[in-house]
Design an enzyme around this catalytic site. Structure first.
Site, PDB file in Angstrom:
ATOM      1  N   SER A 139       6.014   1.105  13.496  1.00  5.28           N
ATOM      2  CA  SER A 139       4.581   1.256  13.785  1.00  5.28           C
ATOM      3  C   SER A 139       4.393   1.966  15.119  1.00  5.28           C
ATOM      4  O   SER A 139       5.195   1.795  16.042  1.00  5.28           O
ATOM      5  CB  SER A 139       3.910  -0.118  13.848  1.00  5.28           C
ATOM      6  OG  SER A 139       2.603  -0.030  14.380  1.00  5.28           O
ATOM      7  N   PHE A 187       0.821  -1.208   0.000  1.00  7.91           N
ATOM      8  CA  PHE A 187       0.000   0.000   0.000  1.00  7.91           C
ATOM      9  C   PHE A 187       0.859   1.265   0.000  1.00  7.91           C
ATOM     10  O   PHE A 187       0.688   2.165  -0.831  1.00  7.91           O
ATOM     11  CB  PHE A 187      -0.933  -0.041   1.211  1.00  7.91           C
ATOM     12  CG  PHE A 187      -1.832   1.152   1.356  1.00  7.91           C
ATOM     13  CD1 PHE A 187      -2.598   1.616   0.301  1.00  7.91           C
ATOM     14  CD2 PHE A 187      -1.934   1.815   2.574  1.00  7.91           C
ATOM     15  CE1 PHE A 187      -3.433   2.720   0.433  1.00  7.91           C
ATOM     16  CE2 PHE A 187      -2.765   2.915   2.731  1.00  7.91           C
ATOM     17  CZ  PHE A 187      -3.514   3.374   1.657  1.00  7.91           C
ATOM     18  N   TYR A 207       2.848  -8.271  16.911  1.00  6.16           N
ATOM     19  CA  TYR A 207       3.321  -7.386  15.848  1.00  6.16           C
ATOM     20  C   TYR A 207       4.074  -6.197  16.450  1.00  6.16           C
ATOM     21  O   TYR A 207       5.195  -5.877  16.013  1.00  6.16           O
ATOM     22  CB  TYR A 207       2.142  -6.898  15.022  1.00  6.16           C
ATOM     23  CG  TYR A 207       2.487  -5.852  13.993  1.00  6.16           C
ATOM     24  CD1 TYR A 207       3.192  -6.181  12.841  1.00  6.16           C
ATOM     25  CD2 TYR A 207       2.095  -4.528  14.161  1.00  6.16           C
ATOM     26  CE1 TYR A 207       3.506  -5.222  11.887  1.00  6.16           C
ATOM     27  CE2 TYR A 207       2.403  -3.559  13.213  1.00  6.16           C
ATOM     28  CZ  TYR A 207       3.108  -3.912  12.079  1.00  6.16           C
ATOM     29  OH  TYR A 207       3.422  -2.956  11.141  1.00  6.16           O
ATOM     30  N   VAL A 233      10.549  -6.560  -5.741  1.00  3.37           N
ATOM     31  CA  VAL A 233       9.186  -7.056  -5.946  1.00  3.37           C
ATOM     32  C   VAL A 233       9.218  -8.579  -6.001  1.00  3.37           C
ATOM     33  O   VAL A 233      10.239  -9.186  -6.321  1.00  3.37           O
ATOM     34  CB  VAL A 233       8.564  -6.510  -7.255  1.00  3.37           C
ATOM     35  CG1 VAL A 233       8.304  -5.025  -7.168  1.00  3.37           C
ATOM     36  CG2 VAL A 233       9.474  -6.826  -8.452  1.00  3.37           C
ATOM     37  N   ARG A 234       8.100  -9.208  -5.688  1.00  2.00           N
ATOM     38  CA  ARG A 234       8.018 -10.665  -5.793  1.00  2.00           C
ATOM     39  C   ARG A 234       7.839 -11.103  -7.243  1.00  2.00           C
ATOM     40  O   ARG A 234       8.254 -12.185  -7.615  1.00  2.00           O
ATOM     41  CB  ARG A 234       6.874 -11.193  -4.921  1.00  2.00           C
ATOM     42  CG  ARG A 234       7.185 -11.089  -3.442  1.00  2.00           C
ATOM     43  CD  ARG A 234       6.127 -11.749  -2.604  1.00  2.00           C
ATOM     44  NE  ARG A 234       6.498 -11.749  -1.193  1.00  2.00           N
ATOM     45  CZ  ARG A 234       5.734 -12.224  -0.223  1.00  2.00           C
ATOM     46  NH1 ARG A 234       4.541 -12.722  -0.501  1.00  2.00           N
ATOM     47  NH2 ARG A 234       6.152 -12.197   1.030  1.00  2.00           N
ATOM     48  N   ALA A 290       8.834  -3.531   3.769  1.00  2.00           N
ATOM     49  CA  ALA A 290       8.330  -4.907   3.811  1.00  2.00           C
ATOM     50  C   ALA A 290       8.314  -5.434   5.242  1.00  2.00           C
ATOM     51  O   ALA A 290       9.228  -5.180   6.025  1.00  2.00           O
ATOM     52  CB  ALA A 290       9.195  -5.808   2.940  1.00  2.00           C
ATOM     53  N   ASP A 349      11.390 -12.800  -1.452  1.00  3.84           N
ATOM     54  CA  ASP A 349      11.168 -11.836  -0.374  1.00  3.84           C
ATOM     55  C   ASP A 349      12.504 -11.173  -0.045  1.00  3.84           C
ATOM     56  O   ASP A 349      13.555 -11.577  -0.537  1.00  3.84           O
ATOM     57  CB  ASP A 349      10.546 -12.486   0.875  1.00  3.84           C
ATOM     58  CG  ASP A 349      11.408 -13.600   1.443  1.00  3.84           C
ATOM     59  OD1 ASP A 349      12.522 -13.301   1.913  1.00  3.84           O
ATOM     60  OD2 ASP A 349      10.967 -14.773   1.406  1.00  3.84           O
TER      61      ASP A 349
END
Length: 322
Positions: free
Chosen positions: A118, A13, A144, A34-35, A73, A52
């Protein structure tokens, strides 16, 4: 002089928006992990396909010539985790793999590592009028949040050991074009004019628009004063859930039908049906103080809350008509 960036999580996002903001900019050279390679490449962006980010070893070509790693990521927070040991799963990706990437970056001569963490490192709730600050002791509650705190600590230790410049950004709830989960649900409810029992909530919540978070990330990639600092990220405007729904309805061009159900009744009802965590997000307060970013970096959020909601609403309608 160009800043050469490696971006992990570039298909997520925040990552997609960051890449869009960077494409074609003459002052940045961008490499995106990117994957799978995108069908349409962003202008001036080099893509590296890997399973990853843990696959980036010290001599990996993805790190060649890179000045700054922007690490987006992670194993993200999920409501109904099916892992037998969620904390171990979060630690494996968010701590161990992040530290391995940072060590590889050091070996490759990378100067700076921008880690998007976060607000959950600070905790889950604040007392209204007493926002979280970067100097507050960490108080994560869920696996998390714990994993993000441990990743921050590991990166700070690596910075002391190696001289790598580490910048930590702790965003609150991010919204913007393409937002999913509860925020998208709120827009659907409002557009359908569903009566909602959220007309008497007096909490205070901080949010951060996608454009504002990306602006802060980009500032932290080059600003000399950002080195080895931690910054909280928000729009700098706090609202109650009731106010947010009214502002979002206005941006969507509809009227919000909000019944003034007492807050205690909402919390009790949600707890009875096993939705206590959801009631906490809807009714509890979580505020952050972004004065440090303003003072140290001279940074200001480019968008107001109203502007951020307007951009989000416009995109929501575009997606519905395409």
């Amino acid at each position: 002089m160009k800043t050469r960036l490696l971006v992990t999580g570039s298909s997520g996002f925040v990552g997609r928006h960051l890449i869009r903001q960077l494409q074609g900019r003459p002052d940045h050279q961008v490499r995106a992990l990117v994957r799978r390679l995108p069908e349409v490449s962003a202008t001036g962006v080099e893509y590296v396909a890997l399973p990853d980010f843990s696959a980036v070893y010290p001599e990996h070509p993805a790190l060649h010539g890179i000045d700054v790693v922007v690490h987006l990521a992670s194993r993200v927070h999920v409501m109904n985790d099916t892992e037998v040991d969620p904390l171990a799963a979060f630690r494996r990706v968010n701590v161990e793999h992040t530290l391995a990437l940072a060590r590889s970056a050091v070996s490759a001569g990378v100067r700076r590592f921008v880690f998007v963490s976060s607000v959950k490192v600070n905790g889950e709730q604040t007392v209204s009028g007493r926002p979280f600050r970067e100097t507050d002791p960490p108080a994560p509650v869920d696996p998390y949040g714990v994993s993000k705190m441990e990743a921050e600590d590991a990166l700070k230790a690596l910075a002391l050991e190696t001289g790598l410049e580490v910048v930590i950004i702790r965003p609150v709830l991010v919204y913007g074009p393409g937002v999913k989960a509860n925020f998208e649900s709120m827009m659907k409810w409002l557009v359908k004019r569903v009566p909602l029992p959220f007309g008497a909530i007096r909490n205070q919540r901080s949010l951060v628009a996608l454009d504002n978070l990306v602006s802060l990330i980009l500032t932290c990639t080059t600003h000399p004063a950002a080195s080895n600092e931690t910054f909280l990220a928000s729009d700098g405007e706090d609202v109650s859930t009731t106010e947010l729904l009214r502002k979002l309805a206005k941006a969507l061009g509809v009227s919000a039908t909000l019944a003034p159900v007492p807050q205690w009744m909402l919390v009790c009802g949600a707890t009875l049906v096993g939705k206590k965590a959801l009631s906490q997000r809807l009714c509890g307060s979580l505020q952050v103080d972004i004065s440090k970013a303003r003072k140290v970096l001279g940074w200001q959020p480019p968008l107001t809350l109203e502007q951020g909601l307007e951009v989000t609403a416009q995109h929501y309608f575009r997606e519905r008509t395409e």
